[in-house]
Design a protein around this motif. Structure first.
Motif, PDB file in Angstrom:
ATOM      1  N   ALA A  71      31.555  35.247  33.435  1.00 32.31           N
ATOM      2  CA  ALA A  71      32.562  36.133  34.016  1.00 32.31           C
ATOM      3  C   ALA A  71      32.704  35.937  35.517  1.00 32.31           C
ATOM      4  N   PHE A  72      31.862  35.071  36.109  1.00 29.87           N
ATOM      5  CA  PHE A  72      31.891  34.922  37.567  1.00 29.87           C
ATOM      6  C   PHE A  72      33.240  34.426  38.091  1.00 29.87           C
ATOM      7  N   PRO A  73      33.897  33.437  37.446  1.00 30.32           N
ATOM      8  CA  PRO A  73      35.216  33.033  37.955  1.00 30.32           C
ATOM      9  C   PRO A  73      36.206  34.198  38.027  1.00 30.32           C
ATOM     10  N   GLN A  74      36.204  35.065  37.011  1.00 29.05           N
ATOM     11  CA  GLN A  74      37.119  36.210  37.035  1.00 29.05           C
ATOM     12  C   GLN A  74      36.766  37.144  38.183  1.00 29.05           C
ATOM     13  N   LEU A  75      35.485  37.370  38.414  1.00 31.57           N
ATOM     14  CA  LEU A  75      35.071  38.214  39.530  1.00 31.57           C
ATOM     15  C   LEU A  75      35.533  37.607  40.852  1.00 31.57           C
ATOM     16  N   LEU A  76      35.304  36.323  41.018  1.00 36.38           N
ATOM     17  CA  LEU A  76      35.612  35.628  42.259  1.00 36.38           C
ATOM     18  C   LEU A  76      37.108  35.654  42.572  1.00 36.38           C
ATOM     19  N   TYR A  77      37.911  35.330  41.569  1.00 35.15           N
ATOM     20  CA  TYR A  77      39.352  35.215  41.807  1.00 35.15           C
ATOM     21  C   TYR A  77      40.047  36.568  41.861  1.00 35.15           C
ATOM     22  N   SER A  78      39.680  37.475  40.977  1.00 33.90           N
ATOM     23  CA  SER A  78      40.386  38.758  40.968  1.00 33.90           C
ATOM     24  C   SER A  78      40.182  39.510  42.277  1.00 33.90           C
ATOM     25  N   ARG A  79      38.987  39.403  42.867  1.00 31.06           N
ATOM     26  CA  ARG A  79      38.757  40.096  44.145  1.00 31.06           C
ATOM     27  C   ARG A  79      39.641  39.530  45.238  1.00 31.06           C
ATOM     28  N   THR A  80      39.939  38.243  45.178  1.00 29.71           N
ATOM     29  CA  THR A  80      40.765  37.607  46.198  1.00 29.71           C
ATOM     30  C   THR A  80      42.230  38.001  46.063  1.00 29.71           C
ATOM     31  N   PHE A  81      42.621  38.525  44.898  1.00 24.57           N
ATOM     32  CA  PHE A  81      43.995  38.986  44.709  1.00 24.57           C
ATOM     33  C   PHE A  81      44.168  40.462  45.043  1.00 24.57           C
ATOM     34  N   TYR A  82      43.165  41.092  45.610  1.00 25.60           N
ATOM     35  CA  TYR A  82      43.328  42.482  46.058  1.00 25.60           C
ATOM     36  C   TYR A  82      44.473  42.553  47.067  1.00 25.60           C
ATOM     37  N   LYS A  83      45.096  43.699  47.133  1.00 25.90           N
ATOM     38  CA  LYS A  83      46.247  43.864  48.016  1.00 25.90           C
ATOM     39  C   LYS A  83      45.853  44.132  49.474  1.00 25.90           C
ATOM     40  N   ASP A  84      44.564  43.932  49.808  1.00 26.41           N
ATOM     41  CA  ASP A  84      44.145  44.090  51.198  1.00 26.41           C
ATOM     42  C   ASP A  84      44.442  42.860  52.039  1.00 26.41           C
ATOM     43  N   GLY A  85      45.030  41.826  51.416  1.00 24.10           N
ATOM     44  CA  GLY A  85      45.404  40.623  52.149  1.00 24.10           C
ATOM     45  C   GLY A  85      44.270  39.654  52.386  1.00 24.10           C
ATOM     46  N   CYS A  86      43.140  39.863  51.722  1.00 23.21           N
ATOM     47  CA  CYS A  86      41.975  39.008  51.981  1.00 23.21           C
ATOM     48  C   CYS A  86      42.222  37.557  51.608  1.00 23.21           C
ATOM     49  N   GLY A  87      43.117  37.306  50.658  1.00 25.89           N
ATOM     50  CA  GLY A  87      43.385  35.929  50.248  1.00 25.89           C
ATOM     51  C   GLY A  87      44.342  35.195  51.159  1.00 25.89           C
ATOM     52  N   ASN A  88      45.071  35.930  51.980  1.00 21.44           N
ATOM     53  CA  ASN A  88      46.046  35.337  52.895  1.00 21.44           C
ATOM     54  C   ASN A  88      45.419  35.190  54.276  1.00 21.44           C
ATOM     55  N   PHE A  89      44.477  34.250  54.401  1.00 19.85           N
ATOM     56  CA  PHE A  89      43.816  34.094  55.697  1.00 19.85           C
ATOM     57  C   PHE A  89      44.745  33.476  56.731  1.00 19.85           C
ATOM     58  N   GLU A  90      45.807  32.825  56.266  1.00 20.00           N
ATOM     59  CA  GLU A  90      46.773  32.239  57.198  1.00 20.00           C
ATOM     60  C   GLU A  90      47.387  33.302  58.090  1.00 20.00           C
TER      61      GLU A  90
END
Length: 308
Positions: free
Chosen positions: A254-273
């Motif tokens: 389940a680690f891939p799901q944990l890793l990726y889903s957290r990065t899609f949070y709406k806090d903008g954490c995935g948009n480091f640009e």
């Protein structure tokens, strides 16, 4: 090129792995580096190294073998599985200091490690921070963290756990509304000096995409229509919490799901640009073709290919 920007001797851990193999290919392609692969003495990976790469076999229980392997090296690149024992990396850092290696590129290669909340939620923050701190405390080397976002072709092709696509049954799962954008990854010779990145993160990105952007790319390259797909929506937070529960119960699948889903949070954490800026232009990185990368991803998904 200035001397501070050009290093000749590079050692790499994980030279035949998912990340390391691409780095080795690029280093060899430049024709300016002597590349040494640091491998366990009982590993067969040395047998599959590309021509031109030296092998240095080590025993992680004998730190002197690590020091010997790193003597004369200018850069140590660490590309190991995210679930590898943290102490293994710390041993490499101590050995690099003893061997006076100038630069260490630690096991980053993904999410924004400067985001403590994100890093801790995906269970990677503590070990990464400990590695960077040890480098600085020893004072012999400098670390450079390469933040790329997830690898697009691998991630899109992996399946529902990562970017939501299941090609074989034409199902796409959008997390929340599917509009959250994130950076997803590249490497080329550039002009800046290595010394300018001492103990800092370097941010590079191939694409800034939402899941719906990815879906549109898949439709283009496959000639399918939206009506050909079964569309599902799931809460990102609930996906993360479900995966977290599984991982804490000992289910590493389940680690891939944990890793990726957290990065899609709406806090903008995935948009480091948007928050950090990216160094693509300064490093001379080429523009990449989204549709070409998407074709590779669809092929990987169709064949059921995962990470190494």
């Amino acid at each position: 090129m200035s001397q501070s920007n050009y290093v000749k001797k590079v050692a790499i851990v994980g030279a035949t792995g998912t990340v390391g193999s691409f780095i080795v290919e690029e280093l060899l392609g430049l024709g300016k580096h002597e590349v040494t692969a640091v491998t366990r003495k009982d590993s067969s990976s040395a047998d599959s190294l590309p021509a031109g790469v030296k092998a240095a076999k080590v025993d992680y229980d004998d730190e002197s073998t690590l020091v010997d392997a790193l003597q004369g090296q200018e850069v140590l690149i660490i590309t190991m599985h995210t679930l590898a024992p943290p102490e293994t990396t710390l041993k490499l850092v101590r050995a690099a200091a003893a061997a006076n290696v100038s630069y260490i590129l630690p096991n980053e290669w993904g999410q924004d490690s400067s985001d403590e909340a994100l890093s801790n939620d995906v269970l990677l923050g503590g070990p990464k921070a400990a590695t960077r701190k040890l480098v600085e405390d020893l004072g012999k080397s400098s670390w450079i963290g390469i933040i790329t976002g997830f690898w697009y072709e691998y991630s899109l092709g992996f399946g529902k756990q990562t970017y939501g696509m299941e090609w074989k049954d034409r199902t796409w799962t959008f997390f929340d509304d599917g509009e959250t954008k994130m950076n997803t990854t590249p490497e080329t010779e550039g002009g800046p000096s290595l010394s300018g990145y001492k103990n800092k993160f370097v941010y590079v990105s191939s694409f800034l995409l939402s899941q719906k952007d990815m879906f549109a790319a898949v439709l283009r390259v496959t000639g399918t229509k939206e009506s050909d797909w079964k569309i599902e929506y799931e809460s990102t937070v609930e996906r993360f919490q479900a995966a977290q529960k599984q991982v804490f119960a000992g289910d590493r699948s389940a680690f891939p799901q944990l890793l990726y889903s957290r990065t899609f949070y709406k806090d903008g954490c995935g948009n480091f640009e948007a928050r950090r800026g990216i160094s693509n232009d300064a490093l001379g990185l080429p523009k990449e073709d989204l549709d070409e990368a998407t074709k590779v991803a669809v092929d990987r998904n169709e064949k059921g290919l995962k990470y190494h």
